[in-house]
Motif scaffolding. Structure first.
Motif, PDB file in Angstrom:
ATOM      1  N   PHE A  17       0.829  -1.210   0.000  1.00 53.15           N
ATOM      2  CA  PHE A  17       0.000   0.000   0.000  1.00 53.15           C
ATOM      3  C   PHE A  17       0.865   1.262   0.000  1.00 53.15           C
ATOM      4  N   ILE A  18       2.006   1.220   0.694  1.00 50.79           N
ATOM      5  CA  ILE A  18       2.932   2.362   0.669  1.00 50.79           C
ATOM      6  C   ILE A  18       3.427   2.579  -0.754  1.00 50.79           C
ATOM      7  N   LYS A  19       3.795   1.496  -1.418  1.00 43.94           N
ATOM      8  CA  LYS A  19       4.256   1.576  -2.807  1.00 43.94           C
ATOM      9  C   LYS A  19       3.162   2.180  -3.685  1.00 43.94           C
ATOM     10  N   THR A  20       1.923   1.763  -3.471  1.00 46.85           N
ATOM     11  CA  THR A  20       0.798   2.289  -4.250  1.00 46.85           C
ATOM     12  C   THR A  20       0.616   3.783  -3.993  1.00 46.85           C
ATOM     13  N   ALA A  21       0.758   4.192  -2.734  1.00 52.44           N
ATOM     14  CA  ALA A  21       0.628   5.615  -2.392  1.00 52.44           C
ATOM     15  C   ALA A  21       1.745   6.428  -3.030  1.00 52.44           C
ATOM     16  N   VAL A  22       2.960   5.885  -3.032  1.00 45.85           N
ATOM     17  CA  VAL A  22       4.095   6.576  -3.640  1.00 45.85           C
ATOM     18  C   VAL A  22       3.877   6.723  -5.143  1.00 45.85           C
ATOM     19  N   LEU A  28       1.878   7.867 -11.257  1.00 49.71           N
ATOM     20  CA  LEU A  28       2.111   6.634 -12.006  1.00 49.71           C
ATOM     21  C   LEU A  28       1.011   5.634 -11.679  1.00 49.71           C
ATOM     22  N   MET A  29       0.252   5.230 -12.675  1.00 46.47           N
ATOM     23  CA  MET A  29      -0.813   4.254 -12.475  1.00 46.47           C
ATOM     24  C   MET A  29      -0.378   2.910 -13.065  1.00 46.47           C
ATOM     25  N   ASN A  30      -0.315   1.883 -12.219  1.00 49.63           N
ATOM     26  CA  ASN A  30       0.175   0.575 -12.636  1.00 49.63           C
ATOM     27  C   ASN A  30      -0.764  -0.107 -13.634  1.00 49.63           C
ATOM     28  N   ARG A  31      -2.053  -0.146 -13.301  1.00 52.41           N
ATOM     29  CA  ARG A  31      -3.121  -0.735 -14.107  1.00 52.41           C
ATOM     30  C   ARG A  31      -3.104  -2.261 -14.189  1.00 52.41           C
ATOM     31  N   TYR A  95      -8.399  -0.669  -4.991  1.00 52.34           N
ATOM     32  CA  TYR A  95      -9.257  -1.863  -5.102  1.00 52.34           C
ATOM     33  C   TYR A  95      -8.391  -3.103  -5.334  1.00 52.34           C
ATOM     34  N   SER A  96      -7.466  -3.011  -6.279  1.00 47.04           N
ATOM     35  CA  SER A  96      -6.604  -4.160  -6.598  1.00 47.04           C
ATOM     36  C   SER A  96      -5.818  -4.614  -5.383  1.00 47.04           C
ATOM     37  N   MET A  97      -5.273  -3.653  -4.622  1.00 50.09           N
ATOM     38  CA  MET A  97      -4.515  -4.013  -3.430  1.00 50.09           C
ATOM     39  C   MET A  97      -5.407  -4.638  -2.368  1.00 50.09           C
ATOM     40  N   GLY A  98      -6.679  -4.215  -2.302  1.00 50.35           N
ATOM     41  CA  GLY A  98      -7.627  -4.833  -1.373  1.00 50.35           C
ATOM     42  C   GLY A  98      -7.837  -6.300  -1.704  1.00 50.35           C
ATOM     43  N   ILE A  99      -7.892  -6.623  -2.993  1.00 44.81           N
ATOM     44  CA  ILE A  99      -8.047  -8.014  -3.412  1.00 44.81           C
ATOM     45  C   ILE A  99      -6.768  -8.798  -3.128  1.00 44.81           C
TER      46      ILE A  99
END
Length: 298
Positions: A17-22, A28-31, A95-99
């Motif tokens: 989640f930290i990586k996602t926030a960064v 930058l959107m991973n997708r 959402y993806s990280m929640g899954i």
């Protein structure tokens, strides 16, 4: 993936989640966020370190722009707005990280015994969703009931095919419960995580928590502070005790890229709650790190 120790796994989830926030802060959107696009290694102190790999579907993103999906991603981890080919925001990554978190706890987010084909997952996510099937009061038991709903028919009124499906569903639920049981979490911890997963996977993107909030909540969970989810979620009433260990490990890493990622993560954390500057852990950071963060905050 890469860790079966519950404590280690939860620290890796926090790092995810930290990586996602960064990435959001960096526009930058991973997708295509999913376990296979993470690599687990070790830092110079031997602590497990999560790194993102395969950014083939990534793109630059800005809040003032609307993005329309082109079918990019993996169905299991795709948010409903992506599956519906609607405009989406960075919330799709949360959402993806929640899954990913749900999968880490249960072994499978959408068990093959119930969801045999990708389109069945898509149908469930779009028509109902985890939050749509979820019932109060919040608990992991109710979350499992949402994911593994029982048939309204009694067995004597079921066809053979319906009986097979019901039995498969029951076995899948039992397997998920066993996986969760092996984590060794008490009911309070499981309830905290159930609420976090539901808040990350809301069908309405506007109702989902942010990556920063999720990272903060998992950080508090890993520190043993999981009694009052709503207070923590709203970031009130609770003084900050310390900077999460995962960020401290990143900042102390000898790898410069990892160190810089940790500094960026801490900057985001301080923007969320400036009181982190007053913590002892911040004051004990190397002077160059403190100066860099204070300079960026000016």
């Amino acid at each position: 993936e890469g860790s079966t120790n519950p404590k280690e796994m939860m620290r890796l989830m926090e790092q995810g989640f930290i990586k996602t926030a960064v990435e959001e802060e960096s526009n930058l959107m991973n997708r295509d966020t999913k376990p296979k696009n993470f690599m687990v290694g070790k830092d110079s102190d031997g602590n497990l370190q999560l790194k993102g790999i395969d950014y083939g579907t990534a793109c630059a993103y800005a809040d003032d722009k609307e993005w329309e999906t082109k079918g990019l991603g993996t169905p299991i981890y795709m948010a409903p707005e992506v599956l519906n080919k609607e405009n989406y925001s960075f919330s799709r990554e949360v959402y993806s990280m929640g899954i990913v978190l749900l999968e880490g706890l249960l072994g499978e987010a959408f068990p093959k015994e119930i969801f045999r084909f990708p389109w069945q997952i898509a149908e469930f996510v779009v028509k109902q969703g985890i939050d749509g099937a979820f019932r109060e009061p919040p608990s992991f038991e109710n979350l499992l009931k949402a994911l593994y709903p029982k048939s309204g028919k009694s067995k004597d009124k079921m066809t053979e095919k319906e009986k097979e499906k019901a039995e498969a569903k029951e076995k899948a639920k039992e397997k998920a419960e066993n996986n969760l049981s092996h984590m060794g979490f008490d009911e309070q911890k499981k309830t905290f995580l159930a609420r976090l997963i539901v808040d990350c996977t809301k069908s309405n993107p506007q109702e989902r928590i942010t990556a920063e909030q999720a990272a903060y909540l998992l950080g508090k969970f890993n520190e043993g502070d999981y009694e009052e989810y709503e207070n923590l979620k709203n970031n009130t009433d609770y003084p900050q005790k310390a900077i999460p260990r995962s960020i401290m490990n990143m900042i102390s890493s000898e790898d410069e890229d990892t160190k810089q990622q940790g500094i960026r993560a801490l900057e985001i954390l301080i923007k969320t709650d400036p009181s982190y500057i007053e913590t002892e852990t911040f004051k004990n950071l190397p002077k160059d790190v403190v100066e860099e963060i204070k300079k960026s905050d000016e």
